[in-house]
Design an enzyme around this catalytic site. Structure first.
Site, PDB file in Angstrom:
ATOM      1  N   GLU A  65     -19.498   6.754  -4.187  1.00  0.00           N
ATOM      2  CA  GLU A  65     -18.448   7.536  -4.838  1.00  0.00           C
ATOM      3  C   GLU A  65     -17.177   7.382  -4.012  1.00  0.00           C
ATOM      4  O   GLU A  65     -17.214   7.469  -2.779  1.00  0.00           O
ATOM      5  CB  GLU A  65     -18.850   9.023  -4.899  1.00  0.00           C
ATOM      6  CG  GLU A  65     -20.050   9.293  -5.779  1.00  0.00           C
ATOM      7  CD  GLU A  65     -19.773   9.038  -7.260  1.00  0.00           C
ATOM      8  OE1 GLU A  65     -18.611   9.169  -7.691  1.00  0.00           O
ATOM      9  OE2 GLU A  65     -20.726   8.686  -7.982  1.00  0.00           O
ATOM     10  N   THR A  69     -11.098  -8.182   9.439  1.00  0.00           N
ATOM     11  CA  THR A  69     -10.928  -9.607   9.787  1.00  0.00           C
ATOM     12  C   THR A  69      -9.518 -10.074   9.409  1.00  0.00           C
ATOM     13  O   THR A  69      -9.042 -11.076   9.940  1.00  0.00           O
ATOM     14  CB  THR A  69     -11.990 -10.481   9.067  1.00  0.00           C
ATOM     15  OG1 THR A  69     -12.059 -10.085   7.688  1.00  0.00           O
ATOM     16  CG2 THR A  69     -13.356 -10.331   9.687  1.00  0.00           C
ATOM     17  N   GLU A  70      -8.866  -9.348   8.505  1.00  0.00           N
ATOM     18  CA  GLU A  70      -7.495  -9.707   8.104  1.00  0.00           C
ATOM     19  C   GLU A  70      -6.447  -9.076   9.027  1.00  0.00           C
ATOM     20  O   GLU A  70      -5.285  -9.500   9.036  1.00  0.00           O
ATOM     21  CB  GLU A  70      -7.234  -9.250   6.652  1.00  0.00           C
ATOM     22  CG  GLU A  70      -7.983 -10.064   5.602  1.00  0.00           C
ATOM     23  CD  GLU A  70      -9.487  -9.817   5.580  1.00  0.00           C
ATOM     24  OE1 GLU A  70      -9.906  -8.660   5.819  1.00  0.00           O
ATOM     25  OE2 GLU A  70     -10.250 -10.776   5.350  1.00  0.00           O
ATOM     26  N   ASN A  71      -6.840  -8.058   9.791  1.00  0.00           N
ATOM     27  CA  ASN A  71      -5.859  -7.383  10.658  1.00  0.00           C
ATOM     28  C   ASN A  71      -5.388  -8.252  11.824  1.00  0.00           C
ATOM     29  O   ASN A  71      -4.397  -7.937  12.482  1.00  0.00           O
ATOM     30  CB  ASN A  71      -6.408  -6.044  11.184  1.00  0.00           C
ATOM     31  CG  ASN A  71      -6.490  -4.960  10.140  1.00  0.00           C
ATOM     32  OD1 ASN A  71      -7.373  -4.102  10.166  1.00  0.00           O
ATOM     33  ND2 ASN A  71      -5.569  -4.961   9.185  1.00  0.00           N
ATOM     34  N   ARG A  90       4.610   2.581  15.479  1.00  0.00           N
ATOM     35  CA  ARG A  90       3.273   2.422  14.892  1.00  0.00           C
ATOM     36  C   ARG A  90       2.190   2.697  15.931  1.00  0.00           C
ATOM     37  O   ARG A  90       1.118   3.209  15.609  1.00  0.00           O
ATOM     38  CB  ARG A  90       3.113   0.995  14.311  1.00  0.00           C
ATOM     39  CG  ARG A  90       3.976   0.746  13.074  1.00  0.00           C
ATOM     40  CD  ARG A  90       3.800  -0.686  12.567  1.00  0.00           C
ATOM     41  NE  ARG A  90       2.433  -0.986  12.201  1.00  0.00           N
ATOM     42  CZ  ARG A  90       1.890  -0.723  11.013  1.00  0.00           C
ATOM     43  NH1 ARG A  90       2.612  -0.166  10.061  1.00  0.00           N
ATOM     44  NH2 ARG A  90       0.640  -1.032  10.769  1.00  0.00           N
ATOM     45  N   ASP A 122      -6.702   4.691   6.817  1.00  0.00           N
ATOM     46  CA  ASP A 122      -5.452   3.968   6.542  1.00  0.00           C
ATOM     47  C   ASP A 122      -4.249   4.909   6.637  1.00  0.00           C
ATOM     48  O   ASP A 122      -4.368   6.102   6.382  1.00  0.00           O
ATOM     49  CB  ASP A 122      -5.536   3.332   5.146  1.00  0.00           C
ATOM     50  CG  ASP A 122      -4.521   2.217   4.958  1.00  0.00           C
ATOM     51  OD1 ASP A 122      -3.920   1.779   5.959  1.00  0.00           O
ATOM     52  OD2 ASP A 122      -4.326   1.798   3.807  1.00  0.00           O
ATOM     53  N   ARG A 178     -10.754   7.004   1.312  1.00  0.00           N
ATOM     54  CA  ARG A 178      -9.624   6.201   1.782  1.00  0.00           C
ATOM     55  C   ARG A 178      -8.398   7.100   1.858  1.00  0.00           C
ATOM     56  O   ARG A 178      -8.045   7.769   0.884  1.00  0.00           O
ATOM     57  CB  ARG A 178      -9.340   5.006   0.879  1.00  0.00           C
ATOM     58  CG  ARG A 178      -8.185   4.172   1.462  1.00  0.00           C
ATOM     59  CD  ARG A 178      -8.169   2.738   0.993  1.00  0.00           C
ATOM     60  NE  ARG A 178      -7.138   1.988   1.715  1.00  0.00           N
ATOM     61  CZ  ARG A 178      -7.114   0.681   1.844  1.00  0.00           C
ATOM     62  NH1 ARG A 178      -8.062  -0.047   1.312  1.00  0.00           N
ATOM     63  NH2 ARG A 178      -6.150   0.080   2.512  1.00  0.00           N
ATOM     64  N   TRP A 180       2.453   7.032   8.718  1.00  0.00           N
ATOM     65  CA  TRP A 180       2.525   8.382   9.309  1.00  0.00           C
ATOM     66  C   TRP A 180       3.556   8.393  10.439  1.00  0.00           C
ATOM     67  O   TRP A 180       4.376   9.307  10.537  1.00  0.00           O
ATOM     68  CB  TRP A 180       1.138   8.757   9.856  1.00  0.00           C
ATOM     69  CG  TRP A 180       1.065  10.100  10.507  1.00  0.00           C
ATOM     70  CD1 TRP A 180       0.757  11.293   9.906  1.00  0.00           C
ATOM     71  CD2 TRP A 180       1.282  10.398  11.897  1.00  0.00           C
ATOM     72  NE1 TRP A 180       0.779  12.317  10.833  1.00  0.00           N
ATOM     73  CE2 TRP A 180       1.104  11.785  12.060  1.00  0.00           C
ATOM     74  CE3 TRP A 180       1.625   9.631  13.014  1.00  0.00           C
ATOM     75  CZ2 TRP A 180       1.237  12.428  13.299  1.00  0.00           C
ATOM     76  CZ3 TRP A 180       1.770  10.255  14.244  1.00  0.00           C
ATOM     77  CH2 TRP A 180       1.575  11.640  14.379  1.00  0.00           C
ATOM     78  N   ARG A 199      -1.680  -9.312  11.951  1.00  0.00           N
ATOM     79  CA  ARG A 199      -0.598  -8.405  12.365  1.00  0.00           C
ATOM     80  C   ARG A 199       0.102  -8.966  13.605  1.00  0.00           C
ATOM     81  O   ARG A 199      -0.459  -9.820  14.303  1.00  0.00           O
ATOM     82  CB  ARG A 199      -1.181  -7.023  12.656  1.00  0.00           C
ATOM     83  CG  ARG A 199      -1.700  -6.376  11.393  1.00  0.00           C
ATOM     84  CD  ARG A 199      -2.082  -4.943  11.599  1.00  0.00           C
ATOM     85  NE  ARG A 199      -2.526  -4.381  10.341  1.00  0.00           N
ATOM     86  CZ  ARG A 199      -2.553  -3.092  10.052  1.00  0.00           C
ATOM     87  NH1 ARG A 199      -2.174  -2.217  10.942  1.00  0.00           N
ATOM     88  NH2 ARG A 199      -2.954  -2.678   8.873  1.00  0.00           N
TER      89      ARG A 199
HETATM   90  C1  IPE Z   1      -7.763  -1.454   5.794  1.00  0.00           C
HETATM   91  O1  IPE Z   1      -6.446  -1.102   5.980  1.00  0.00           O
HETATM   92  C2  IPE Z   1      -8.366  -1.814   7.104  1.00  0.00           C
HETATM   93  C3  IPE Z   1      -8.540  -0.702   8.033  1.00  0.00           C
HETATM   94  C4  IPE Z   1      -8.334   0.553   7.763  1.00  0.00           C
HETATM   95  C5  IPE Z   1      -8.971  -1.101   9.329  1.00  0.00           C
HETATM   96  P1  IPE Z   1      -5.270  -2.192   5.863  1.00  0.00           P
HETATM   97  O2  IPE Z   1      -4.029  -1.428   6.077  1.00  0.00           O
HETATM   98  O3  IPE Z   1      -5.530  -3.341   6.743  1.00  0.00           O
HETATM   99  O4  IPE Z   1      -5.435  -2.663   4.360  1.00  0.00           O
HETATM  100  P2  IPE Z   1      -4.361  -3.249   3.344  1.00  0.00           P
HETATM  101  O5  IPE Z   1      -3.658  -4.363   4.036  1.00  0.00           O
HETATM  102  O6  IPE Z   1      -3.428  -2.130   2.997  1.00  0.00           O
HETATM  103  O7  IPE Z   1      -5.173  -3.680   2.153  1.00  0.00           O
HETATM  104  C1  IPE Z   2      -4.793   1.862   9.587  1.00  0.00           C
HETATM  105  O1  IPE Z   2      -3.444   2.158   9.580  1.00  0.00           O
HETATM  106  C2  IPE Z   2      -5.261   1.367  10.930  1.00  0.00           C
HETATM  107  C3  IPE Z   2      -5.571  -0.054  11.005  1.00  0.00           C
HETATM  108  C4  IPE Z   2      -5.606  -0.894  10.010  1.00  0.00           C
HETATM  109  C5  IPE Z   2      -5.874  -0.569  12.319  1.00  0.00           C
HETATM  110  P1  IPE Z   2      -2.369   1.043   9.255  1.00  0.00           P
HETATM  111  O2  IPE Z   2      -1.940   0.410  10.530  1.00  0.00           O
HETATM  112  O3  IPE Z   2      -2.872   0.117   8.225  1.00  0.00           O
HETATM  113  O4  IPE Z   2      -1.180   1.936   8.684  1.00  0.00           O
HETATM  114  P2  IPE Z   2      -0.250   1.589   7.456  1.00  0.00           P
HETATM  115  O5  IPE Z   2      -1.126   1.241   6.298  1.00  0.00           O
HETATM  116  O6  IPE Z   2       0.619   0.445   7.882  1.00  0.00           O
HETATM  117  O7  IPE Z   2       0.515   2.855   7.215  1.00  0.00           O
HETATM  118 MG    MG Z   3      -2.777   0.076   6.214  1.00  0.00          MG
END
Ligand code: IPE
Ligand code: IPE
Ligand code: MG
Length: 264
Positions: A225, A84-86, A51, A38, A206, A43, A89
């Site tokens: 853990e 599955t929630e991504n 992004r 994550d 994480r 970053w 986006r």
């Molecule tokens: C968790 O990160 C999923 C992955 C790393 C692929 P997210 O960025 O999607 O999670 P939330 O929305 O902060 O919970």
């Molecule tokens: C994790 O980074 C990668 C995926 C979930 C694909 P994020 O895209 O969630 O990055 P942040 O959380 O928005 O910084």
């Molecule tokens: Mg994220």
């Protein structure tokens, strides 16, 4: 898995401090290390980048973690790449990620070959865009005979969807008279998860400082853990992984029993 001591020494040669490395107990490396990758977006934004640049940098980081896990003798490295929630986006980000996944799998086949890494996917890859799915199926075949570390990539993965799918499979078999209700136990369910044949993760890392599970391996992390670092995924490297494993090695795992210190 066996550690190649020469490659190990080379990989960790430029240790910023020798102490962490010396403190590592090579007999207690977790068999399954799992990463919730994550913080790619944050970053990038912090650096005035898009992004997309964050996701590309995240892939470079994953490459280093794969090699590091091989050097440490880890049996299974799993990584959460797309939930599955991504899908919620913006479409252009989803498209970019699907493209990057396919491109990376092809680009990294030489690495997977050299390091004898076998890839498996956790999640429903049949629902991915056609091009990505076809590349994944090709890549899977290319490394199916590799016998070293297993790299389990969670793509279109959700813990609840996975458990629901398993429950449906069990219900179907019970309804068809292929499985007796009295025979349904924890094993019946875990055998129908994407992680069938994989050990549960002992260590879940994480990055980016978030203290949540985000629908990841809900069943499998029962006694894992947890290690949370503020480092965003693109900056997570071999030394960060070393710190995570050292933290893991300092924990007392009880599995619901009494601690070693409490025994009399
Ligand atoms: C968790 O990160 C999923 C992955 C790393 C692929 P997210 O960025 O999607 O999670 P939330 O929305 O902060 O919970
Ligand atoms: C994790 O980074 C990668 C995926 C979930 C694909 P994020 O895209 O969630 O990055 P942040 O959380 O928005 O910084
Ligand atoms: Mg994220």
């Amino acid at each position: 898995m066996r550690i190649d001591s020469i490659k190990f020494a080379e990989h960790f040669a430029d240790a910023p401090d020798g102490e962490s490395l010396a403190a590592l107990d090579l007999t207690r490396i977790p068999s399954h290390v799992s990463c919730i990758m994550d913080g790619n977006g944050r970053w990038a934004i912090a650096r005035g980048l898009s992004r997309a640049e964050g996701h590309k940098a995240g892939i470079v980081a994953l490459r280093e973690i794969i090699t590091t896990c091989v050097r440490l003798g880890v049996d299974v490295l799993s990584a959460y790449a797309f939930s599955t929630e991504n899908w919620t986006r913006p479409q252009h980000e989803v498209n970019l990620l699907m493209h990057l996944f396919a491109k990376t799998f092809i680009d990294e086949l030489p690495l997977l070959r050299r390091e004898d890494v076998r890839v498996v996917f956790l999640g429903d890859i049949s629902a991915l865009p056609r091009k990505t799915r076809e590349v994944f199926e090709f890549g899977l075949r290319e490394c199916e005979n590799h016998r070293g570390m297993i790299l389990a990539l969670a793509v279109n993965y959700g813990g609840r969807a996975e458990i629901t799918r398993a429950a449906r499979l069990i219900a179907q078999q019970v309804a068809a008279g292929q499985l007796a209700l009295s025979d349904v136990d924890e094993r019946t369910l875990s055998d129908r998860l994407y992680t069938v044949d994989l050990p549960d993760p002992e260590l879940v890392i994480r990055t980016s400082g978030e203290f949540r599970v985000s629908n990841y391996l809900l069943w499998q992390i029962a006694y894992a853990e947890f290690y949370v670092t503020d480092t965003c995924w693109p900056d997570f490297d071999r030394w960060g992984l070393l710190e995570a494993i050292l933290s893991y090695q300092g924990r007392e795992r009880r599995f619901g029993g009494v601690g070693a210190g409490a025994r009399s």
